[in-house]
Design a protein around this motif. Structure first.
Motif, mmCIF file in Angstrom:
data_model
loop_
_atom_site.group_PDB
_atom_site.id
_atom_site.type_symbol
_atom_site.label_atom_id
_atom_site.label_comp_id
_atom_site.label_asym_id
_atom_site.label_seq_id
_atom_site.Cartn_x
_atom_site.Cartn_y
_atom_site.Cartn_z
ATOM 1 N N ALA A 43 0.820 -1.214 0.000
ATOM 2 C CA ALA A 43 0.000 0.000 0.000
ATOM 3 C C ALA A 43 0.855 1.265 0.000
ATOM 4 N N GLY A 44 1.904 1.265 -0.809
ATOM 5 C CA GLY A 44 2.755 2.446 -0.926
ATOM 6 C C GLY A 44 3.751 2.612 0.201
ATOM 7 N N GLN A 45 3.717 1.747 1.191
ATOM 8 C CA GLN A 45 4.655 1.807 2.309
ATOM 9 C C GLN A 45 5.748 0.770 2.118
ATOM 10 N N ARG A 46 6.959 1.158 2.400
ATOM 11 C CA ARG A 46 8.076 0.206 2.382
ATOM 12 C C ARG A 46 8.271 -0.295 3.806
ATOM 13 N N LEU A 47 8.176 -1.627 3.993
ATOM 14 C CA LEU A 47 8.310 -2.228 5.313
ATOM 15 C C LEU A 47 9.511 -3.165 5.332
ATOM 16 N N SER A 48 10.197 -3.214 6.470
ATOM 17 C CA SER A 48 11.317 -4.139 6.609
ATOM 18 C C SER A 48 11.092 -5.022 7.832
#
Length: 78
Positions: A60-65
């Protein structure tokens, strides 16, 4: 049917190589690793898939690590 079973056993004996595949629950593997003193690192799950520590995904447009605690943390935008 008996001939097939004997043939399979003969092939296994003659080849000397047998492959075994088993699906073990992740928690069981982690428990066994801890008993042996091995650190497997963290894993994070998303949509039925497992990702290792340090993995980066876009949702959803968020970069998660995947952080060392096994949780997704925001890491900017995609």
């Amino acid at each position: 049917m008996r001939i097939v079973a004997i043939s399979i056993l003969a092939l296994i004996t003659l080849s000397g190589c047998v492959s075994l595949h088993a699906d073990l629950p992740e928690e069981m593997v982690r428990h066994m690793a801890r008993e042996e003193g091995v650190d497997l690192g963290a894993t994070c799950s998303q949509a039925g898939q497992s990702f290792s520590e340090g993995a980066i995904v876009c949702m959803a447009g968020q970069r998660l690590s995947c952080d060392p605690t096994g949780r997704w943390t925001k890491d900017g935008t995609c």
